[in-house]
Design a protein around this motif. Structure first.
Motif, short mmCIF file in Angstrom:
data_model
loop_
_atom_site.label_atom_id
_atom_site.label_comp_id
_atom_site.label_asym_id
_atom_site.label_seq_id
_atom_site.Cartn_x
_atom_site.Cartn_y
_atom_site.Cartn_z
N ALA A 165 -9.02 7.60 1.64
CA ALA A 165 -8.81 6.11 1.96
C ALA A 165 -7.98 5.92 3.41
O ALA A 165 -7.11 6.97 3.72
CB ALA A 165 -7.55 5.47 1.01
N ALA A 166 -8.40 5.25 4.20
CA ALA A 166 -7.86 5.29 5.67
C ALA A 166 -6.77 4.14 5.69
O ALA A 166 -7.22 2.89 5.42
CB ALA A 166 -8.95 4.96 6.56
N VAL A 167 -5.63 4.30 5.88
CA VAL A 167 -4.63 3.21 5.75
C VAL A 167 -3.92 3.10 7.24
O VAL A 167 -3.72 4.37 7.67
CB VAL A 167 -3.62 3.67 4.68
CG1 VAL A 167 -2.17 2.69 4.91
CG2 VAL A 167 -4.07 3.81 3.39
N ASP A 168 -3.66 2.05 7.60
CA ASP A 168 -2.92 1.82 8.95
C ASP A 168 -1.88 0.73 8.48
O ASP A 168 -2.24 -0.38 8.62
CB ASP A 168 -3.72 1.51 10.07
CG ASP A 168 -3.54 1.67 11.39
OD1 ASP A 168 -2.09 2.18 11.51
OD2 ASP A 168 -4.23 1.54 12.17
N GLY A 169 -0.68 1.08 8.83
CA GLY A 169 0.54 0.44 8.60
C GLY A 169 1.66 0.66 9.33
O GLY A 169 1.48 1.25 10.40
N TYR A 170 3.03 0.26 8.79
CA TYR A 170 4.20 0.70 9.45
C TYR A 170 4.48 2.12 9.95
O TYR A 170 5.02 2.49 10.70
CB TYR A 170 5.41 0.22 8.69
CG TYR A 170 5.37 -1.41 8.35
CD1 TYR A 170 5.04 -2.26 9.17
CD2 TYR A 170 5.64 -2.03 7.03
CE1 TYR A 170 5.14 -3.56 9.28
CE2 TYR A 170 5.58 -3.41 7.01
CZ TYR A 170 5.24 -4.10 8.05
OH TYR A 170 4.91 -5.62 7.58
N VAL A 205 -5.42 9.32 2.83
CA VAL A 205 -5.08 9.62 1.61
C VAL A 205 -6.28 10.25 1.01
O VAL A 205 -7.44 9.82 0.74
CB VAL A 205 -4.57 8.52 0.64
CG1 VAL A 205 -4.42 8.79 -0.65
CG2 VAL A 205 -3.52 7.50 1.42
N VAL A 206 -6.21 11.76 0.83
CA VAL A 206 -7.43 12.61 0.42
C VAL A 206 -7.32 13.07 -0.95
O VAL A 206 -6.12 13.59 -1.07
CB VAL A 206 -7.62 13.64 1.39
CG1 VAL A 206 -8.86 14.38 1.12
CG2 VAL A 206 -7.66 13.08 2.84
N VAL A 225 0.69 -1.37 -0.08
CA VAL A 225 -0.05 0.11 0.02
C VAL A 225 0.96 1.30 0.07
O VAL A 225 0.71 2.28 -0.68
CB VAL A 225 -0.87 0.05 1.06
CG1 VAL A 225 -1.54 1.28 1.43
CG2 VAL A 225 -1.77 -1.10 0.98
N ASP A 226 1.92 1.24 0.90
CA ASP A 226 2.92 2.36 0.81
C ASP A 226 3.35 2.84 -0.58
O ASP A 226 3.35 3.88 -0.80
CB ASP A 226 3.87 2.00 1.89
CG ASP A 226 3.36 2.19 3.44
OD1 ASP A 226 2.21 2.79 3.74
OD2 ASP A 226 4.04 2.03 4.33
N ASP A 281 3.03 6.04 -2.66
CA ASP A 281 4.13 6.92 -3.05
C ASP A 281 4.02 7.18 -4.52
O ASP A 281 4.58 8.16 -5.03
CB ASP A 281 5.38 6.11 -2.81
CG ASP A 281 5.63 6.22 -1.12
OD1 ASP A 281 5.05 6.89 -0.48
OD2 ASP A 281 6.49 5.31 -0.81
N ARG A 282 3.32 6.44 -5.35
CA ARG A 282 3.39 6.79 -6.89
C ARG A 282 2.27 7.68 -7.17
O ARG A 282 2.18 8.14 -8.42
CB ARG A 282 3.23 5.45 -7.55
CG ARG A 282 4.41 4.42 -7.52
CD ARG A 282 4.43 3.68 -8.72
NE ARG A 282 3.19 2.75 -8.78
CZ ARG A 282 3.21 1.49 -7.90
NH1 ARG A 282 4.10 0.91 -7.06
NH2 ARG A 282 1.84 0.96 -8.23
#
Length: 319
Positions: free
Chosen positions: A119-124, A130-131, A70-71, A75-76
């Motif tokens: 988008a709601a992202v939860d990771g490292y 992401v709006v 996802v990261d 990034d792209r």
């Protein structure tokens, strides 16, 4: 949330967790069973070891790869290029809403996109939103309601679970889409085309792959994907789509303005052009699904999801 909702969420979460386990189990269980002390025995100790390995490697591997995948996709994405003051305003507004929702303020990434989505992202890297620039252009009540919705999904850990399982879900979806396209594939030339070609002295080559061969290949691929597709479809319907509805209810309970704003945001995001501008990998993490009709059917959901959500938000009864 009522008892029925809690049961649905639990069943959906278990179904999603089963997806990477099944993917790894398909090759590992027969291999472990074959290498067991009594040869091929699907109920022997070797097979049990295969199931244990599938559970550990499947869920653990997906959880390790999910945030990375996802990261890299985030990034792209094209950055919005906001000036310092607008960027600070967005971050401050998200921080204020996060405090109201009861969650630590996530970092905010604003991307240039025609899709009105978040988008709601939860990771490292911790939790992030992401709006899209188009979402930020909505009226304040509509925009804030969509952001609250994303923050609720971070608070309930739906974003973390879905982020961790994205690799397995994306793999199953890709296989199912490929199988569906193969089954529906037809010969490129129609009978009329062949007649025209013969009139002009050109006979199509006779060694082309017939359509039935594509259909057989698609059916075989579907049979391979089916054991993982079934829990994926159940999880998409009960946990992912159900999680959006539960977040709808949480926002709507705050008051009439929040409920109306959320309804307006869902309606606009669903009907406005720009769905193709939103990354498919982020779709399950997003405020509104942007999946096309074929992808929606493969997931066991459809574009009707937004209409059902909107109808519930527009009604005066409790969600």
């Amino acid at each position: 949330m009522g008892g029925h909702g809690r049961v649905g969420r639990a069943v959906g979460a278990v179904a999603l967790l089963a997806v990477p386990v099944v993917i790894v189990a398909l090759p590992s269980v027969p291999l472990f069973a074959l290498l067991g002390p009594v040869g091929l025995d699907v109920f022997g100790p070797g097979a049990v070891g295969g199931f244990v390995a599938a559970a550990v490697l499947g869920v653990g591997g997906s959880a390790l790869l999910g945030p990375i995948l996802v990261d890299r996709r985030i990034d792209r994405l094209p950055e919005a290029g906001l000036e310092d003051r607008p960027a600070d305003f967005v971050a401050d507004r998200v921080a204020t809403l996060a405090d109201e929702v009861g969650v630590d303020a996530p970092s905010v990434i604003v991307v240039r996109a025609d899709a009105a989505n978040v988008a709601a992202v939860d990771g490292y890297r911790g939790s992030r939103l992401v709006v899209s620039t188009r979402l930020l252009s909505l009226p304040q009540d509509d925009r804030d309601a969509a952001l609250r919705h994303a923050l609720v999904r971070i608070r309930t850990k739906q974003a973390a679970v879905t982020t961790a399982l994205i690799p397995a879900l994306a793999l199953v979806e890709t296989l199912a889409l490929a199988a569906t396209l193969l089954v529906g594939r037809r010969d490129e030339r129609t009978a009329a085309d062949r007649r025209v070609n013969r009139i002009h002295g050109y006979e199509p080559e006779r060694n082309r792959v017939p359509s039935w061969a594509y259909a057989v290949a698609g059916l075989v691929l579907w049979l391979i994907a089916l054991p993982a597709w079934i829990p994926a479809a159940v999880g998409d319907r009960l946990y992912v789509a159900g999680g959006r509805r539960r977040a709808d209810a949480a926002v709507a309970r705050l008051g009439a303005s929040e409920r109306d704003g959320l309804g307006n945001a869902v309606a606009f995001a669903s009907d406005a052009v720009g769905a193709a501008d939103w990354p498919p990998l982020l779709d399950r993490l997003s405020f509104v699904s942007m999946a096309d009709a074929e992808t929606g059917r493969v997931r066991g959901t459809s574009r009707q999801e937004a209409r059902v959500r909107l109808a519930r938000l527009r009604s005066k009864r409790s969600l």
